[in-house]
Write an enzyme that holds these catalytic residues in place. Structure first.
Site, mmCIF file in Angstrom:
data_model
loop_
_atom_site.group_PDB
_atom_site.id
_atom_site.type_symbol
_atom_site.label_atom_id
_atom_site.label_comp_id
_atom_site.label_asym_id
_atom_site.label_seq_id
_atom_site.Cartn_x
_atom_site.Cartn_y
_atom_site.Cartn_z
ATOM 1 N N CYS A 13 39.522 4.387 -5.582
ATOM 2 C CA CYS A 13 40.427 3.940 -6.642
ATOM 3 C C CYS A 13 39.844 4.123 -8.029
ATOM 4 O O CYS A 13 40.580 4.348 -8.989
ATOM 5 C CB CYS A 13 40.846 2.491 -6.413
ATOM 6 N N CYS A 51 34.506 -3.362 -1.474
ATOM 7 C CA CYS A 51 35.568 -4.067 -2.200
ATOM 8 C C CYS A 51 36.151 -5.188 -1.353
ATOM 9 O O CYS A 51 36.374 -6.300 -1.835
ATOM 10 C CB CYS A 51 36.647 -3.078 -2.609
#
Length: 374
Positions: free
Chosen positions: A200, A101
């Site tokens: 997440c 990410c």
């Protein structure tokens, strides 16, 4: 300087944006909407980038007095992070989605958009520091003062070019409570908001369940180092090297000692388990090298293979030919020329796909992807 402040909705990014504005920069806040499910909500302290987070980020930007926007990067996130996560596990590897990410979303997609819009830098709430400590004043990345919260490991893949355009206002904080105290003093409502943990996009924390839902079942055998079948499993993607729990075995080892996953082979659908000593490795081989400065064989380094693991002293034994990974035109059947590091002491649970980060003191030298260990 025009600065784009990435605001997750948490206390760290809010204080980072406030500090960037206080420093006199022309700051614009942006929240990256990464979820494909816009109605997603937080589960306890797990996950991030939810609807509540976007609202918290907006309120923080209003309090700071900066413009605020929400950018939909969910397609990029799904294609570059989630799909990579699934692909790596299906290959028997152990990826770190936070590394991906930071590399592909926060310091690739976001930075590219910032450049197009004329911003000079991106500010985030990461715990790390940048400088010009490299040879000839090249951009450098350093550990944060707050070592327990240090995030230089997951940021190392950003490389020196992105580091030159990154601001980490929290890098000098000694502890997290000081950040919360500053948020409270600034009137930011997120001062007591809990930190987010785990992956997440798996808000309930059930990684194995997520993988099984997305990759399906592919039953196979759990065997010992001699090939003796001990049990069955629903899919190799539910296992990673070093894992102890959830092996699904109905009887202990003959000597009563715990068993660990020591190898995962998707081709044969076999998961190999064994004693703890089978996990110890003192040679690391990695590819996809991203270097902040030239690497030299014989150089002493500290090597870290987990975000919150300890860095182990070692020495570089071999570097990629030409200082980088080989191209497709090189002979395919030759032994790959990768980064090879010999450690002073063995480490446990080295899995292909993990990120290897090399340090010189608190300075990041390089990041690479582990291919194997010996």
């Amino acid at each position: 300087m025009r600065v784009l402040a990435a605001m997750s909705g948490g206390v760290d990014s809010a204080v980072a944006a406030a500090r960037a504005a206080e420093a006199g920069h022309d700051v614009v806040g942006v929240h990256m909407a990464l979820s494909k499910a816009p109605a997603a909500t937080r589960v306890g302290s797990r996950g991030c980038c939810t609807v509540e987070d976007a609202a918290d980020a907006r309120r923080a930007a209003e309090r700071i007095g900066i413009p605020f926007y929400v950018w939909d990067l969910s397609d990029d996130f799904h294609d570059l992070v989630v799909e990579d996560f699934l692909t790596e596990y299906s290959r028997g590897r152990t990826p770190n989605p936070c590394v991906r990410c930071n590399e592909r979303i926060k310091f690739a997609s976001l930075l590219e958009r910032a450049r197009i819009l004329g911003f000079d830098a991106v500010a985030t709430g990461h715990y790390a520091r940048t400088g010009t400590a490299g040879p000839g004043g090249a951009p450098s990345l350093h550990r944060a003062r707050n070592l327990p919260k240090d995030q230089s490991y997951v940021l190392a893949v950003m490389g020196p070019e992105a580091a030159a355009q990154a601001l980490f206002p929290l890098g000098e904080f000694e502890d997290k409570q000081a950040v919360r105290d500053e948020a409270r003093a600034r009137g930011l409502g997120v001062s007591t908001k809990p930190d987010s943990y785990d992956i997440c996009f798996i808000a309930d924390g059930d990684t194995r369940g997520f993988l099984e839902r997305r990759l399906g079942r592919a039953p196979g055998e759990v065997v010992d180092a001699d090939g003796t079948v001990l049990g069955e499993h629903a899919g190799t993607h539910g296992f990673t090297v070093g894992q102890r729990k959830g092996l699904g075995l109905d009887r202990p080892a003959p000597d009563g000692r715990p068993r660990y996953v020591v190898d995962v082979d998707p081709a044969s659908r076999r998961v190999v388990v064994g004693a703890a000593e089978l996990l110890s490795r003192d040679v690391l081989v990695a590819g996809e090298v991203i270097a902040f400065e030239e690497l030299v064989a014989g150089r002493a380094v500290s090597a870290q293979i987990r975000a919150h693991g300890e860095a182990v002293p070692g020495v570089i034994e071999e570097i990629p030919r030409g200082g980088a990974d080989r191209g497709a035109d090189e002979v395919a059947d030759e032994e790959p020329a990768g980064l090879r590091v010999r450690l002073d002491a063995p480490v446990r649970g080295v899995a292909p796909g993990q990120t290897l980060v090399l340090y010189d003191g608190d300075r990041v030298l390089a990041a690479a992807t582990l291919e194997r260990a010996a």
